[in-house]
Scaffold this active site. Structure first.
Site, PDB file in Angstrom:
ATOM      1  N   PRO A 123       0.854  -1.206   0.000  1.00 41.51           N
ATOM      2  CA  PRO A 123       0.000   0.000   0.000  1.00 41.51           C
ATOM      3  C   PRO A 123       0.874   1.235   0.000  1.00 41.51           C
ATOM      4  O   PRO A 123       1.833   1.314   0.776  1.00 41.51           O
ATOM      5  CB  PRO A 123      -0.775  -0.136   1.315  1.00 41.51           C
ATOM      6  CG  PRO A 123       0.053  -1.004   2.191  1.00 41.51           C
ATOM      7  CD  PRO A 123       0.809  -1.933   1.287  1.00 41.51           C
ATOM      8  N   MET A 124       0.575   2.199  -0.847  1.00 37.87           N
ATOM      9  CA  MET A 124       1.335   3.464  -0.836  1.00 37.87           C
ATOM     10  C   MET A 124       0.379   4.621  -1.103  1.00 37.87           C
ATOM     11  O   MET A 124      -0.174   4.761  -2.202  1.00 37.87           O
ATOM     12  CB  MET A 124       2.462   3.427  -1.867  1.00 37.87           C
ATOM     13  CG  MET A 124       3.651   2.575  -1.424  1.00 37.87           C
ATOM     14  SD  MET A 124       5.001   2.569  -2.604  1.00 37.87           S
ATOM     15  CE  MET A 124       4.362   1.481  -3.861  1.00 37.87           C
ATOM     16  N   CYS A 145       2.029   2.992   9.643  1.00 41.65           N
ATOM     17  CA  CYS A 145       2.277   4.334   9.106  1.00 41.65           C
ATOM     18  C   CYS A 145       2.985   5.213  10.151  1.00 41.65           C
ATOM     19  O   CYS A 145       2.498   5.357  11.269  1.00 41.65           O
ATOM     20  CB  CYS A 145       0.973   5.002   8.667  1.00 41.65           C
ATOM     21  SG  CYS A 145       1.276   6.646   7.995  1.00 41.65           S
ATOM     22  N   ASN A 192       8.415  -7.421   3.902  1.00 47.22           N
ATOM     23  CA  ASN A 192       8.450  -6.128   3.214  1.00 47.22           C
ATOM     24  C   ASN A 192       9.623  -5.284   3.718  1.00 47.22           C
ATOM     25  O   ASN A 192       9.958  -5.311   4.889  1.00 47.22           O
ATOM     26  CB  ASN A 192       7.109  -5.399   3.456  1.00 47.22           C
ATOM     27  CG  ASN A 192       7.124  -3.965   2.983  1.00 47.22           C
ATOM     28  OD1 ASN A 192       6.872  -3.048   3.761  1.00 47.22           O
ATOM     29  ND2 ASN A 192       7.404  -3.733   1.726  1.00 47.22           N
ATOM     30  N   GLY A 193      10.195  -4.555   2.782  1.00 48.55           N
ATOM     31  CA  GLY A 193      11.245  -3.600   3.117  1.00 48.55           C
ATOM     32  C   GLY A 193      12.459  -3.757   2.245  1.00 48.55           C
ATOM     33  O   GLY A 193      13.134  -4.789   2.286  1.00 48.55           O
TER      34      GLY A 193
END
Ligand SMILES: Cc1cc2nc3c(=O)[nH]c(=O)nc-3n(C[C@H](O)[C@H](O)[C@H](O)COP(=O)(O)O)c2cc1C
Length: 317
Positions: free
Chosen positions: A18-19, A102, A202-203
């Site tokens: 998601p961005m 976030c 993720n990352g």
């Protein structure tokens, strides 16, 4: 691999992260065309959704072609998150994701996003409320913790499982790390040990090969890619050259513009699409000069004209 989202087949397990400001319907469709197995929406403010604010309702835009899609909610009030989940449930989506990662001040200050990594009790209430009000599977996206002294990801993952979540995506950095510094694959492994759920790592995955290598190395259920997909949706494809020619980049950008024109009425937002266009020229020799010209455009029509003229010129060489 089959994720717990009905009979959705998601092989190979490469997932678009998601961005906010980026993962709208046109970009998700493009990533899907390159093989993304699951795409996440931009985060949606639960209060705005419940109040039926236009800005939030626009983020719900989806279609049959892009399935499976995950839509992400953020907020800190369990009852509002529950009400928002009920609204999202009415949409043709594969699952509802909860944002526990976030780091933005305006999100963290209200106790939402990454702030939930240091508030397990509230996180639990929120996940329970969303699961209770959702007819879709629920997933959570977490960070490693709040800071290096409070690595709560395994604990939060267990709580999420107990509360009814069906998959966990982890950006293996803490809130205080922001978006830089090393990604801790050890924490991803700890989360995988803590829960029997599918875990998406993720990352800083910057190429298809790196994603494949990570899948093999830690045996997670999927890899989630964010920034490296921007201006490079081919990262989801195992067959496209990961450093394509200028002509290829322009071909993909033209397809992006076409999808944006089809799905964003009355026309694509200039600053958002300029931001996407910029990224297609990352690492190219003429990139800086092209970006200057992109920045100089003042309407979508001008931007479109510039990209089409550039493409004609490059294709004729
Ligand atoms: C522009 C931008 C917007 C983002 N918006 C969200 C968001 O809405 N929800 C979320 O959970 N994460 C968001 N993230 C974080 C990404 O999903 C991802 O966890 C992070 O960028 C690390 O992955 P990467 O190294 O592959 O980019 C955002 C990241 C960026 C760069």
């Amino acid at each position: 691999m089959t994720f717990p989202f009905g009979a959705v087949s998601t092989h190979p397990p490469f997932i678009l992260a998601p961005m906010a400001g980026c993962t709208d319907l046109p970009f998700r469709l493009l990533c899907k065309e390159y093989g993304a197995s699951l795409c996440y929406s931009e985060m949606i403010d639960c209060r705005g959704l419940v109040a039926r604010e236009q800005e939030c309702l626009e983020l719900l835009h989806t279609n049959g072609t892009e399935q499976p899609v995950a839509m992400q909610l953020y907020g800190s009030d369990p009852s509002v998150m529950g009400a928002a989940a009920a609204i999202l449930s009415e949409h043709p989506i594969a699952c509802i994701d909860i944002n526990l990662g976030c780091p933005m001040e305006k999100v963290v200050q209200q106790g939402a996003g990454a702030a939930l990594m240091k508030n397990p009790r509230l996180a639990e209430k929120i996940i329970i409320a969303v699961c209770k009000n959702s007819t879709k599977p629920v997933t959570v996206k977490i960070r490693s913790g709040w800071n290096q002294h409070t690595i709560t990801a395994p604990e939060i993952a267990k709580i999420a499982e107990g509360a009814g979540a069906q998959a966990i995506a982890i950006h293996a950095r803490t809130w205080s790390d922001g978006f830089s510094g090393p990604v801790d694959h050890g924490v991803i492994r700890q989360v995988m040990k803590a829960v029997p759920l599918p875990v998406f790592a993720n990352g800083d995955i910057t190429s298809h090969e790196q994603g494949q290598a990570l899948l093999k190395k830690i045996g997670c259920a999927g890899v989630m890619i964010g920034r490296a997909a921007l201006g490079a949706p081919w990262i989801f494809s195992g067959t496209v050259n990961q450093h394509p020619s200028m002509a290829y980049r322009l071909k993909v950008l033209l397809r992006h513009l076409e999808l944006a024109e089809t799905h964003l009425a009355p026309e694509p937002n200039l600053s958002k699409i300029r931001n996407h266009a910029w990224k297609y020229f990352r690492g190219t020799t003429n990139g800086p000069a092209i970006r200057k010209q992109i920045d100089a455009t003042t309407t979508y029509h001008e931007l479109r004209g510039f990209i089409h003229r550039l493409a004609e010129q490059v294709f004729s060489q």
